[in-house]
Write an enzyme that holds these catalytic residues in place. Sequence first.
Site, PDB file in Angstrom:
ATOM      1  N   HIS A   1     -14.080   1.853   9.600  1.00 59.17           N
ATOM      2  CA  HIS A   1     -14.769   1.733  10.849  1.00 59.17           C
ATOM      3  C   HIS A   1     -15.573   0.099  10.907  1.00 59.17           C
ATOM      4  CE1 HIS A   1     -15.530   6.218   9.825  1.00 59.17           C
ATOM      5  NE2 HIS A   1     -14.634   6.220  10.744  1.00 59.17           N
TER       6      HIS A   1
ATOM      7  N   LYS B   1     -23.534  -3.771   5.551  1.00 58.37           N
ATOM      8  CA  LYS B   1     -23.663  -2.534   4.859  1.00 58.37           C
ATOM      9  C   LYS B   1     -23.984  -2.936   3.406  1.00 58.37           C
ATOM     10  CE  LYS B   1     -21.469   0.404   8.254  1.00 58.37           C
ATOM     11  NZ  LYS B   1     -20.183   1.107   8.483  1.00 58.37           N
TER      12      LYS B   1
ATOM     13  N   TYR C   1     -26.432   4.047   2.498  1.00 57.70           N
ATOM     14  CA  TYR C   1     -26.278   2.562   2.782  1.00 57.70           C
ATOM     15  C   TYR C   1     -27.057   2.188   3.763  1.00 57.70           C
ATOM     16  CZ  TYR C   1     -23.394   4.802   6.658  1.00 57.70           C
ATOM     17  OH  TYR C   1     -22.949   5.586   7.763  1.00 57.70           O
TER      18      TYR C   1
ATOM     19  N   LYS D   1     -10.801  11.456  14.624  1.00 56.55           N
ATOM     20  CA  LYS D   1     -11.063  10.032  14.991  1.00 56.55           C
ATOM     21  C   LYS D   1     -10.230   9.038  13.963  1.00 56.55           C
ATOM     22  CE  LYS D   1     -14.876   7.850  13.771  1.00 56.55           C
ATOM     23  NZ  LYS D   1     -16.193   7.519  13.769  1.00 56.55           N
ATOM     24  N   ASP D   2     -10.519   9.357  12.670  1.00 58.86           N
ATOM     25  CA  ASP D   2      -9.767   8.629  11.492  1.00 58.86           C
ATOM     26  C   ASP D   2      -8.164   8.926  11.627  1.00 58.86           C
ATOM     27  OD1 ASP D   2     -12.361   7.278  11.205  1.00 58.86           O
ATOM     28  OD2 ASP D   2     -12.466   8.680   9.227  1.00 58.86           O
TER      29      ASP D   2
END
Length: 186
Positions: free
Chosen positions: A61, A70, A131, A167-168
């Site tokens: 992403h 991040k 994160y 989505k992935d």
Amino acid sequence: MDYQPLAIPDVVLLTPKVFGDERGFFLETFRQSEFEQHCGNYQFVQDNHSRSAQGILRGLHYQLRQPQGKLVRVTQGEVFDVAVDMRKDSPTFGQWVGALLNADNKQMLWVPPGFAHGFYVTSPEGAEFQYKCTDYYAPGDEYSMRWDDPDLAIDWQLVGDPQLSQKDAEGLAFNKAPSYATTPAF
């Protein structure tokens, strides 16, 4: 804290000093002044915490208009964490680095803006992943790139077939994914 640049030097592995005895342990997880000295002048605006079962793969992403740096860590279990350079003007464009992060080694990974990010849960008990982000999540600005793209050839250290979100599973190929025309400046 020990700061170790990886094969892509903008991605940094952080190893904290852990002080422990039979009662438990203490460690410092973040100090702004040291972070700026070793990783750059970034401010964090959002913290996130997720839990995933073994075999879950999240990523790859990234955001273009609101790129997020991040600082990631695992507080339970283990993940293989990956950063892919999406900065077209970078000498490491299209290259990836990865690190095993787990609750025992207590290491963290700095993934700067301009990188796609993902992780794969390797531990049988699953993993808790936390994160800090340098920008807010912008749902309309998120891109997902294929985790198994042959141009990237990421060695995910799989222990079985990964489980993906829809989505992935429908992520873009690297050669069709939008990239940063220039390195994001902060």
